[in-house]
Motif scaffolding. Structure first.
Motif, mmCIF file in Angstrom:
data_model
loop_
_atom_site.group_PDB
_atom_site.id
_atom_site.type_symbol
_atom_site.label_atom_id
_atom_site.label_comp_id
_atom_site.label_asym_id
_atom_site.label_seq_id
_atom_site.Cartn_x
_atom_site.Cartn_y
_atom_site.Cartn_z
ATOM 1 N N ASP A 145 98.509 95.643 72.677
ATOM 2 C CA ASP A 145 99.777 94.894 71.792
ATOM 3 C C ASP A 145 100.297 95.659 70.456
ATOM 4 O OD1 ASP A 145 99.799 93.267 74.080
ATOM 5 O OD2 ASP A 145 98.810 91.200 73.060
ATOM 6 N N VAL A 146 101.415 95.028 70.216
ATOM 7 C CA VAL A 146 101.431 95.529 68.522
ATOM 8 C C VAL A 146 101.520 94.340 67.807
ATOM 9 C CG1 VAL A 146 103.737 96.884 67.535
ATOM 10 C CG2 VAL A 146 103.405 97.603 69.718
ATOM 11 N N LEU A 147 101.210 94.334 66.642
ATOM 12 C CA LEU A 147 101.431 93.721 65.391
ATOM 13 C C LEU A 147 101.715 94.110 64.011
ATOM 14 C CD1 LEU A 147 100.539 90.937 64.388
ATOM 15 C CD2 LEU A 147 98.566 92.411 63.655
ATOM 16 N N MET A 148 102.785 94.184 64.120
ATOM 17 C CA MET A 148 103.740 94.928 62.686
ATOM 18 C C MET A 148 103.432 93.984 61.402
ATOM 19 S SD MET A 148 106.811 96.462 64.045
ATOM 20 C CE MET A 148 107.842 97.298 62.813
ATOM 21 N N ILE A 149 103.157 95.117 60.739
ATOM 22 C CA ILE A 149 102.709 94.500 59.311
ATOM 23 C C ILE A 149 104.284 95.338 58.067
ATOM 24 C CG2 ILE A 149 101.573 94.357 57.332
ATOM 25 C CD1 ILE A 149 99.009 94.712 58.545
#
Length: 134
Positions: free
Chosen positions: A22-26
């Protein structure tokens, strides 16, 4: 009360729900957020909170397998780049992939969530890909 540094309920919930890959972007304050992708908006004013503070807190909670940066970050050289390079050299961000800023925006469509900071340095964005602890 939690013992770990992250206090934001929404961000803590998202990190706890991440699965492998899964991808989490900041992202900085200017990065667009695609419709349908959860936005955790931490931005208060220009520079608050800054990208590095948010990244450090997220990394204290999240197992990262790899990350994606836009190639434009190398051209603009925002202050956070030296921190990203150090973390990468230490292995704290896993494998690095570099794509165009346009491709990073395309990747954002599949992110589980996007965390908006108050960062106002261009191209200060990262996509973190969740790993596993086992």
């Amino acid at each position: 009360m939690k013992k770990t540094p992250l206090l934001n309920i929404a961000l803590s919930r998202v990190i706890a729900s991440l699965g492998h890959g899964d991808v989490l972007m900041i992202v900085d304050a200017g990065m667009p957020v695609p419709p349908g992708v959860e936005l955790i908006d931490l931005a208060l004013t220009r520079g608050v909170p800054d990208f590095v503070s948010v990244l450090d807190t997220v990394l204290a909670e999240m197992q990262v397998e790899s990350h994606v940066l836009a190639e434009e970050i190398r051209l603009k050289q925002p202050p956070a780049l030296s921190v990203l390079d150090r973390l990468n050299a230490e292995g704290g961000l896993g494998e690095q992939r570099v794509v165009s800023h346009e491709a990073l925006k395309q990747l954002s469509r599949s992110a589980r969530a996007i965390v908006r900071t108050g960062e106002c340095q261009p191209y200060t964005n990262i996509a973190l890909v969740a790993g596993v602890v086992f």
